[in-house]
Design a protein around this motif. Sequence first.
Motif, PDB file in Angstrom:
ATOM      1  N   TRP A 107       4.075  -6.487 -23.292  1.00  0.00           N
ATOM      2  CA  TRP A 107       5.358  -6.278 -22.824  1.00  0.00           C
ATOM      3  C   TRP A 107       5.789  -4.593 -23.030  1.00  0.00           C
ATOM      4  O   TRP A 107       5.042  -4.015 -23.696  1.00  0.00           O
ATOM      5  CB  TRP A 107       6.282  -7.066 -23.803  1.00  0.00           C
ATOM      6  CG  TRP A 107       6.200  -6.925 -25.272  1.00  0.00           C
ATOM      7  CD1 TRP A 107       5.558  -7.646 -26.118  1.00  0.00           C
ATOM      8  CD2 TRP A 107       6.712  -5.730 -26.174  1.00  0.00           C
ATOM      9  NE1 TRP A 107       5.585  -7.216 -27.354  1.00  0.00           N
ATOM     10  CE2 TRP A 107       6.383  -6.064 -27.508  1.00  0.00           C
ATOM     11  CE3 TRP A 107       7.665  -4.774 -25.958  1.00  0.00           C
ATOM     12  CZ2 TRP A 107       6.800  -5.276 -28.559  1.00  0.00           C
ATOM     13  CZ3 TRP A 107       8.070  -4.066 -26.960  1.00  0.00           C
ATOM     14  CH2 TRP A 107       7.449  -4.274 -28.264  1.00  0.00           C
ATOM     15  N   GLN A 158       8.645   1.424 -26.364  1.00  0.00           N
ATOM     16  CA  GLN A 158       7.646   0.561 -27.243  1.00  0.00           C
ATOM     17  C   GLN A 158       6.887  -0.480 -26.107  1.00  0.00           C
ATOM     18  O   GLN A 158       7.358  -0.725 -25.107  1.00  0.00           O
ATOM     19  CB  GLN A 158       8.622  -0.363 -28.224  1.00  0.00           C
ATOM     20  CG  GLN A 158       9.589   0.493 -28.971  1.00  0.00           C
ATOM     21  CD  GLN A 158      10.581  -0.457 -29.416  1.00  0.00           C
ATOM     22  OE1 GLN A 158      10.456  -1.511 -29.485  1.00  0.00           O
ATOM     23  NE2 GLN A 158      11.583   0.160 -29.851  1.00  0.00           N
ATOM     24  N   VAL A 159       5.475  -0.646 -26.586  1.00  0.00           N
ATOM     25  CA  VAL A 159       4.735  -1.240 -25.869  1.00  0.00           C
ATOM     26  C   VAL A 159       4.064  -2.276 -26.871  1.00  0.00           C
ATOM     27  O   VAL A 159       4.055  -2.005 -28.159  1.00  0.00           O
ATOM     28  CB  VAL A 159       3.766  -0.914 -25.167  1.00  0.00           C
ATOM     29  CG1 VAL A 159       4.266   0.283 -24.146  1.00  0.00           C
ATOM     30  CG2 VAL A 159       2.783  -0.124 -26.138  1.00  0.00           C
ATOM     31  N   GLY A 160       3.892  -3.521 -26.646  1.00  0.00           N
ATOM     32  CA  GLY A 160       3.177  -4.651 -27.275  1.00  0.00           C
ATOM     33  C   GLY A 160       2.070  -5.432 -26.735  1.00  0.00           C
ATOM     34  O   GLY A 160       2.079  -5.209 -25.126  1.00  0.00           O
ATOM     35  N   GLY A 161       1.567  -6.124 -27.410  1.00  0.00           N
ATOM     36  CA  GLY A 161       0.283  -6.964 -26.721  1.00  0.00           C
ATOM     37  C   GLY A 161      -0.783  -6.183 -26.552  1.00  0.00           C
ATOM     38  O   GLY A 161      -1.177  -5.306 -27.175  1.00  0.00           O
ATOM     39  N   VAL A 162      -1.762  -6.507 -25.503  1.00  0.00           N
ATOM     40  CA  VAL A 162      -3.048  -6.031 -25.411  1.00  0.00           C
ATOM     41  C   VAL A 162      -2.747  -4.640 -25.287  1.00  0.00           C
ATOM     42  O   VAL A 162      -3.680  -3.779 -25.811  1.00  0.00           O
ATOM     43  CB  VAL A 162      -3.812  -6.462 -24.006  1.00  0.00           C
ATOM     44  CG1 VAL A 162      -5.053  -5.909 -24.039  1.00  0.00           C
ATOM     45  CG2 VAL A 162      -3.728  -7.982 -24.285  1.00  0.00           C
ATOM     46  N   ILE A 163      -1.995  -3.886 -24.508  1.00  0.00           N
ATOM     47  CA  ILE A 163      -1.712  -2.700 -24.268  1.00  0.00           C
ATOM     48  C   ILE A 163      -1.774  -1.595 -25.390  1.00  0.00           C
ATOM     49  O   ILE A 163      -2.269  -0.659 -25.609  1.00  0.00           O
ATOM     50  CB  ILE A 163      -1.139  -2.211 -23.121  1.00  0.00           C
ATOM     51  CG1 ILE A 163       0.159  -3.085 -22.981  1.00  0.00           C
ATOM     52  CG2 ILE A 163      -1.420  -2.228 -21.848  1.00  0.00           C
ATOM     53  CD1 ILE A 163       1.526  -2.510 -22.321  1.00  0.00           C
ATOM     54  N   ALA A 164      -0.971  -2.358 -26.266  1.00  0.00           N
ATOM     55  CA  ALA A 164      -0.562  -1.465 -27.560  1.00  0.00           C
ATOM     56  C   ALA A 164      -1.766  -1.653 -28.400  1.00  0.00           C
ATOM     57  O   ALA A 164      -2.516  -0.897 -29.143  1.00  0.00           O
ATOM     58  CB  ALA A 164       0.566  -2.286 -28.585  1.00  0.00           C
ATOM     59  N   ALA A 165      -2.593  -2.879 -28.294  1.00  0.00           N
ATOM     60  CA  ALA A 165      -3.946  -3.142 -29.439  1.00  0.00           C
ATOM     61  C   ALA A 165      -5.018  -2.181 -28.796  1.00  0.00           C
ATOM     62  O   ALA A 165      -5.803  -1.613 -29.654  1.00  0.00           O
ATOM     63  CB  ALA A 165      -4.294  -4.363 -29.244  1.00  0.00           C
ATOM     64  N   VAL A 166      -5.255  -1.925 -27.637  1.00  0.00           N
ATOM     65  CA  VAL A 166      -6.411  -1.141 -27.162  1.00  0.00           C
ATOM     66  C   VAL A 166      -6.034   0.000 -26.307  1.00  0.00           C
ATOM     67  O   VAL A 166      -7.129   0.870 -26.251  1.00  0.00           O
ATOM     68  CB  VAL A 166      -7.215  -2.301 -26.233  1.00  0.00           C
ATOM     69  CG1 VAL A 166      -7.843  -3.322 -26.899  1.00  0.00           C
ATOM     70  CG2 VAL A 166      -6.728  -2.574 -24.915  1.00  0.00           C
ATOM     71  N   SER A 220      -3.544   2.203 -26.976  1.00  0.00           N
ATOM     72  CA  SER A 220      -2.482   2.907 -27.646  1.00  0.00           C
ATOM     73  C   SER A 220      -2.896   4.637 -27.265  1.00  0.00           C
ATOM     74  O   SER A 220      -1.814   5.026 -27.303  1.00  0.00           O
ATOM     75  CB  SER A 220      -2.192   2.570 -29.034  1.00  0.00           C
ATOM     76  OG  SER A 220      -3.463   2.665 -29.606  1.00  0.00           O
ATOM     77  N   ARG A 221      -3.936   4.661 -27.360  1.00  0.00           N
ATOM     78  CA  ARG A 221      -4.276   6.297 -27.133  1.00  0.00           C
ATOM     79  C   ARG A 221      -3.657   6.738 -25.800  1.00  0.00           C
ATOM     80  O   ARG A 221      -3.510   7.886 -25.595  1.00  0.00           O
ATOM     81  CB  ARG A 221      -5.737   6.530 -27.238  1.00  0.00           C
ATOM     82  CG  ARG A 221      -6.566   6.105 -26.181  1.00  0.00           C
ATOM     83  CD  ARG A 221      -8.086   6.274 -26.561  1.00  0.00           C
ATOM     84  NE  ARG A 221      -8.876   5.445 -25.321  1.00  0.00           N
ATOM     85  CZ  ARG A 221      -9.475   6.308 -24.461  1.00  0.00           C
ATOM     86  NH1 ARG A 221      -9.457   7.586 -24.459  1.00  0.00           N
ATOM     87  NH2 ARG A 221     -10.189   5.466 -23.465  1.00  0.00           N
TER      88      ARG A 221
END
Lengths: 144, 795, 281
Positions: free
Chosen positions: A86, A111-119, A121-122
Amino acid sequence: MKLAAKYAFEAPPEKVFAALVEPAILQKCIEGCEKMEKTEEDSYDAHLKIGVAGLKGSYVGKIRIYEKKPPESFTLQAAGKGAPGWVKGTARIQISPKGEGSELQCESEGQVGGVIAAVGSRLVEAAAKKMLHEFFRKLGEQLG
Amino acid sequence: MSTTIEEAPKVEEAPKGAKASQKYFGRAMKRVEDPRLLKGIATYVDDLKLAGMLHAEYVRSPHANAKINSIKTDSAKKLPGVVAIFTGADVNDKLGTIPCATPLPGGKSPDHKVLAGARAYFVGHPVAIVVAETRAIARDALELIDVDYDPLPAVIDPEKALEKNSPLTHPELGTNIAFTWSLSGGDVESAFKEADKVLKIRLIHPRLTPMAIEPRGCVASWHAGESSLTLWTSTQIPHLVRTLLPGLIGIPENKLRVVAPEVGGGFGSKLNLYAEEVVISHLAIRLNRPIKWIEGRRENAAATIHGRDQIGDHEIAIKKDGTVLAIRCKAIVDVGSYCQLLTPAIPTLTGIMLCGCYKLKAVQMEVTGVHTNKMSTDAYRGAGRPEAAYIIERIMDLVASELGLDPVQVRLKNMPEPTEFPFQTATGLQYDSGNYQAAFNKARELADWPNLLKERDAARKAGRLFGIGLSTYVEICALGPSKTMAAGGWEWGCVRIEISGKVTVITGTTPHGQGQETSFAQIAADRLGIPIEDIVVLHGDTATAHFGRDTYGSRATALGGSAIVMSIDKIIEKTKTLAAALLKSTPEKIEFADGKFFVSGEAENELGWGQLASEAYVAKNLPPGFEPGLEASSFFEPPNCTFPFGTHIVAVDVDRDTGQVKILKYIAVDDCGKQVNPLLVEGQVQGGIAQSIGAALMERTVYDENGQLLTGEFMDYAIPRATDIPDYVLGSTETPSPSNPLGVKGVGEAGTIGSTPAIANAVIDALSPLGIRHLDLPFTPERVWRAIQQKGGGS
Amino acid sequence: MIAAAFDYVRPATLDEALEHLAKHGEDAKVLAGGHSLIPAMKLRLSQPRVVVDIGRIRDLHSMRERDGQIAIGALTTHYEIESSDFLKRSCPLLPEVAGKIGDVQVRNKGTIGGSCVHADPAGDWPAAMLALDAEFEIGSPRGNRTVVAKDFFVDMLTSAVQPDEILKFIRVRVTAKTTAYVKFAQKASGFAIAGVAAVVDKARKDVAIAVTGVAAKVYRAAAAESSLRGLELSATTIATAAQQVADGVDPLSDIHASSEFRAHLARVQAKRALELAASRG
């Protein structure tokens, strides 16, 4: 993630403001905005396909414009969710006259969340900056 | 990378001409487990294929804190191959809540339902489950499920969570405090009055992710005809699961079989009962088809328990001569959104071990457990003791530097003499045996201590940031006396001489890498005087190992091994009666040595196990009152825990331009009492040190301010690779434990406990010429660089 | 960790491959070594309907030299470059960079072409390509074309290769031995937090300094290069140049390195790369 940027336009503040709250123009400025449907005054359902290069995801969400103070300022809020996660962003726009044109100040929070935040973020901040720049560049084109 | 071992335990041949009873114990033998593991023919849970088996995937919350307004599953249900989809509304009120076995009095924990209900409380919280014909279809179906979340502000910082205006993780509790606990031993007040100086330091132990190579997974199968369930799960605790699961799924204990197949690493992360295991078990019954669930790495990082996460403010009362009188500690533990199985117990283990291997007069610790919107913390290799060792060993170095004393002398000054054991600590523990000085001296010898100091001087003159760090640690393991454990701390072992004379050993421990199939065979082979090839060790299946308390807390060899010894001794006693009858003598005159029974003084007339077993089972010539069979099982109740100890010495070099830390030398002397198999001991120490290197230099579980897990993959969570591990110099001392007949102490966690403080002390020593007094873990390049910059120490 | 369903084709020639891309447009992705594409597919960040595996196209797997110019086929693996005695003699920067990529498994499968087209802002190859002023020959339905390195790396994860094109060859000139690549790796992923490739031409008193991992795309440190133009390399001149290596750049920031630290590392790595390159000849 907080981003702040300034942009100059040849058009006067009234024209810039009007363009920004006009859904047809907004849609053209948002890269990958496949659909933007008004649901209420200043509120839109949107389908976005955004990302970086080949890593694009489809997001479904809402765009809202509020705290309108034409032609000086308003706030835009966008939130969407999709398979990659999200996204949520708020941008406070301030437009002031500069010479014959305008200067636009944009302060945004995302803010972001989910897969994109997990992998991802850089890359998220860089991608967000890029999207923001593209948005205002396209706005410049739309304003002529 | 090579390991230099001072008394190199190369794999040894059985000593030539060794007696049958002295061939295996203490010998460095290769593991019997390894050929199947290396050839890839071992069975892990994902290797299981049952007829009609379905596959499950979980929908998990991408928000740290959110109301769940609705879950739309219609389009997902229409996907061909999807069998069923369940949400909290479908299962929560049919199943019990996930238990915490060690709640603290006054503690507040919300009902931990198996699936999120009205709210999600952490990123990764399971919200719904899809069951489909294949795993790929289940995964595709996840994308078609639409969950409407209303995100809420997340509670992330545990200290801010205690402030008055903080949002609440669980509003119905009215507080973010999960529990409080305190320990007070000795007279703290007068110790502080007596002090010449009071030192203060804040120490932080970051949150860590265990990252076992095999993520979690399970297969559940309902046998409708027998109304019984079999659950295969990648777990360290099949017996405890079998005890806990019935209350949650409504199946009686004696109709439940739990099997731990090959398990690819646990480290505490599989010392738990997880919501996912409960749901899969329930759905296998409900759908009447076997169901498999295997988690992915990101799920493992987000929804398998995390470790550590303690913040402590410490006050230390000392005398000018370096005597450490007392410690006062106020600690905050970030427990995450729920207390899982042992969550509250972890900081209590820190408290009771806070005095380390020193004669402190008094210790006081107050712990506040805080609920945040994160995954739960629980036992991770060391479980509370790495925190304790880190605290006390940092304190010893701090005392030395504040008083201008030698850190070696400060430690020696505060250590008890070997003659003072069993040693009563200020925290109320009785350390079983110890000789801290011997390990310390040996380590310094192996490290060539005087020359190491000279090396440091020379390096410093050349402008290098070179540091030496020490850790003289002790830890508590072989948990433990049942009075102190939640559901029994005993261990069970069964030994059976089969009719053919072969031996079956069954242990209630659950080895998942520790090697007891080998070490227990070594113990049994020597004690029975039987070749080791004739022995098999079974474990992990509750249908085979009827009782057990499983493997954690470095308990298996000390407790499980002792239960086997008890059972063997029972068999030998019984067999003497049979031998007496066959040799026409009386039991008191029968001797047993090297696998043979004979009448005292008539050794040429001996009987071996083969003949005796045959007699015992064919049962034609049994003496009156003699029960057929040669089998015995025993419960070993430990009188005390055991206390392994040791000294680690580390030399590091810090690059002042990049902040990179390089470990130049690593010396470890560990004492785990008697060693059954030095190769296994070495393996445990190596692995424990590797995990400590990770914790010291590179590992940290990071949630952003919205509770997003940023270290959810190996892209961002760094664990040591082979190239990060320095050459170790490993040695050992052997101070047997009086707490069990084998004299062993346990070594599974010792490396993880003793190592991080030594590395920390080394890095801080390296930075000390710049005036840096302390630096928190982990010593990432940026953190080290910034500390150097602040002190103007760049080049 | 399961990719979405996809069709798989494995053309034997470049023309066949280009036909597939033309036919499927945005629904197709080219697969070379797979070590960027497959992880993205497993995470479902990339969901191509058709995967076009070009791994069997022999033409693209080659290494040739002619008149001081080396042509490397796009499918050459990092390992092949790392272990090439020919390249160690003729363009040693390439084996040096190759040996620092990922780990053994990645180097056995990953290709120089795939890596360049993927244009990861922290990838190692882009630094070497930019420092060597490499040329990229691209196969295209609109006619083959050549793009120079400074125009090839367009943006973060974006190269000049269009979705219906395939990179064929990379050309670099034979160089002197005075080159170096120094990399500060992110501990978990192995990607560069700051990687600097330095190509020193002592005869012409000219240097090329390319930096990866620091900004949204790889860049040449122009100010640093100018400050060394026409000068003898010494500890002083190198130190002065290195100080300017992060000028005018907006460094990335993440949990592994802040912008400030990244910029600092760029300067440290540049100094080390220049000193190392200068010491080699």
